[in-house]
Write a protein that holds these residues in place. Structure first.
Motif, PDB file in Angstrom:
ATOM      1  N   ALA A  68       0.846  -1.207   0.000  1.00 55.91           N
ATOM      2  CA  ALA A  68       0.000   0.000   0.000  1.00 55.91           C
ATOM      3  C   ALA A  68       0.877   1.250   0.000  1.00 55.91           C
ATOM      4  O   ALA A  68       1.892   1.314   0.687  1.00 55.91           O
ATOM      5  CB  ALA A  68      -0.922  -0.002   1.207  1.00 55.91           C
ATOM      6  N   LYS A  69       0.468   2.226  -0.779  1.00 60.82           N
ATOM      7  CA  LYS A  69       1.177   3.509  -0.843  1.00 60.82           C
ATOM      8  C   LYS A  69       0.373   4.625  -0.184  1.00 60.82           C
ATOM      9  O   LYS A  69       0.909   5.682   0.130  1.00 60.82           O
ATOM     10  CB  LYS A  69       1.452   3.906  -2.300  1.00 60.82           C
ATOM     11  CG  LYS A  69       2.283   2.901  -3.058  1.00 60.82           C
ATOM     12  CD  LYS A  69       3.691   2.837  -2.548  1.00 60.82           C
ATOM     13  CE  LYS A  69       4.538   1.914  -3.400  1.00 60.82           C
ATOM     14  NZ  LYS A  69       5.714   1.449  -2.712  1.00 60.82           N
ATOM     15  N   VAL A  70      -0.943   4.388  -0.012  1.00 60.82           N
ATOM     16  CA  VAL A  70      -1.848   5.396   0.531  1.00 60.82           C
ATOM     17  C   VAL A  70      -2.710   4.736   1.604  1.00 60.82           C
ATOM     18  O   VAL A  70      -3.163   3.603   1.425  1.00 60.82           O
ATOM     19  CB  VAL A  70      -2.771   5.972  -0.570  1.00 60.82           C
ATOM     20  CG1 VAL A  70      -3.736   7.006   0.009  1.00 60.82           C
ATOM     21  CG2 VAL A  70      -1.964   6.561  -1.706  1.00 60.82           C
ATOM     22  N   ILE A  71      -2.952   5.453   2.694  1.00 58.61           N
ATOM     23  CA  ILE A  71      -3.891   5.014   3.722  1.00 58.61           C
ATOM     24  C   ILE A  71      -5.040   6.006   3.759  1.00 58.61           C
ATOM     25  O   ILE A  71      -4.832   7.219   3.839  1.00 58.61           O
ATOM     26  CB  ILE A  71      -3.205   4.908   5.100  1.00 58.61           C
ATOM     27  CG1 ILE A  71      -2.214   3.743   5.076  1.00 58.61           C
ATOM     28  CG2 ILE A  71      -4.238   4.751   6.211  1.00 58.61           C
ATOM     29  CD1 ILE A  71      -1.413   3.572   6.333  1.00 58.61           C
ATOM     30  N   VAL A  72      -6.258   5.464   3.694  1.00 60.68           N
ATOM     31  CA  VAL A  72      -7.486   6.262   3.756  1.00 60.68           C
ATOM     32  C   VAL A  72      -8.267   5.795   4.979  1.00 60.68           C
ATOM     33  O   VAL A  72      -8.490   4.590   5.157  1.00 60.68           O
ATOM     34  CB  VAL A  72      -8.325   6.074   2.470  1.00 60.68           C
ATOM     35  CG1 VAL A  72      -9.690   6.714   2.611  1.00 60.68           C
ATOM     36  CG2 VAL A  72      -7.584   6.655   1.267  1.00 60.68           C
ATOM     37  N   THR A  73      -8.687   6.739   5.815  1.00 58.14           N
ATOM     38  CA  THR A  73      -9.388   6.392   7.050  1.00 58.14           C
ATOM     39  C   THR A  73     -10.203   7.590   7.515  1.00 58.14           C
ATOM     40  O   THR A  73     -10.164   8.661   6.905  1.00 58.14           O
ATOM     41  CB  THR A  73      -8.381   5.941   8.126  1.00 58.14           C
ATOM     42  OG1 THR A  73      -9.084   5.389   9.245  1.00 58.14           O
ATOM     43  CG2 THR A  73      -7.463   7.061   8.562  1.00 58.14           C
TER      44      THR A  73
END
Length: 127
Positions: A68-73
């Motif tokens: 993963a290169k991006v974390i969305v939360t």
């Protein structure tokens, strides 16, 4: 500028499917779903340390290992913020609804960069 379409995006989730709701607290997710923007597929991973000390840090380590290169939360605690920065990953907060809706919001530029306690900005491009 367009979002990169060849990346993997991790979303904190209450379940293991794209129609699962986003878990608003990153470290408390039951699962992390990784969306591959190139193949449009998802992979679900159970939280490796739910309820343990440093759960957010351990989750960041798992997601980085999975590419993963991006974390969305919904929101991130200070330890998770620091782990994301150290891992060189991008993050966006303010996600809600389903995992698929959060992915759509990311690509539409509707999510914001978080801020670290003390004024730092969550890592990521300005795309």
């Amino acid at each position: 500028m367009a979002k990169d379409t060849c990346i993997k995006i991790a979303v904190s989730a209450k379940g293991n499917r794209p129609d699962s709701l986003v878990e608003p607290n990153f470290g408390e997710a039951e699962y992390y779903l990784i969306f591959d923007a190139e193949t449009k597929g998802y992979q679900a991973f159970p939280h490796p340390a739910k309820g343990e000390p440093e759960a957010g840090i351990k989750a960041v380590e798992l997601l980085k290992e999975q590419g993963a290169k991006v974390i969305v939360t919904g929101n991130l605690g200070p330890n998770a913020f620091q782990a994301i920065a150290a891992a060189g990953m991008e993050c966006r907060i303010g996600a809600g609804g389903t995992v698929q809706e959060a992915i759509d919001a990311y690509f539409q530029g509707k999510l914001s960069k978080g801020t670290y306690p003390g004024g730092g900005i969550c890592p990521g491009s300005d795309r």
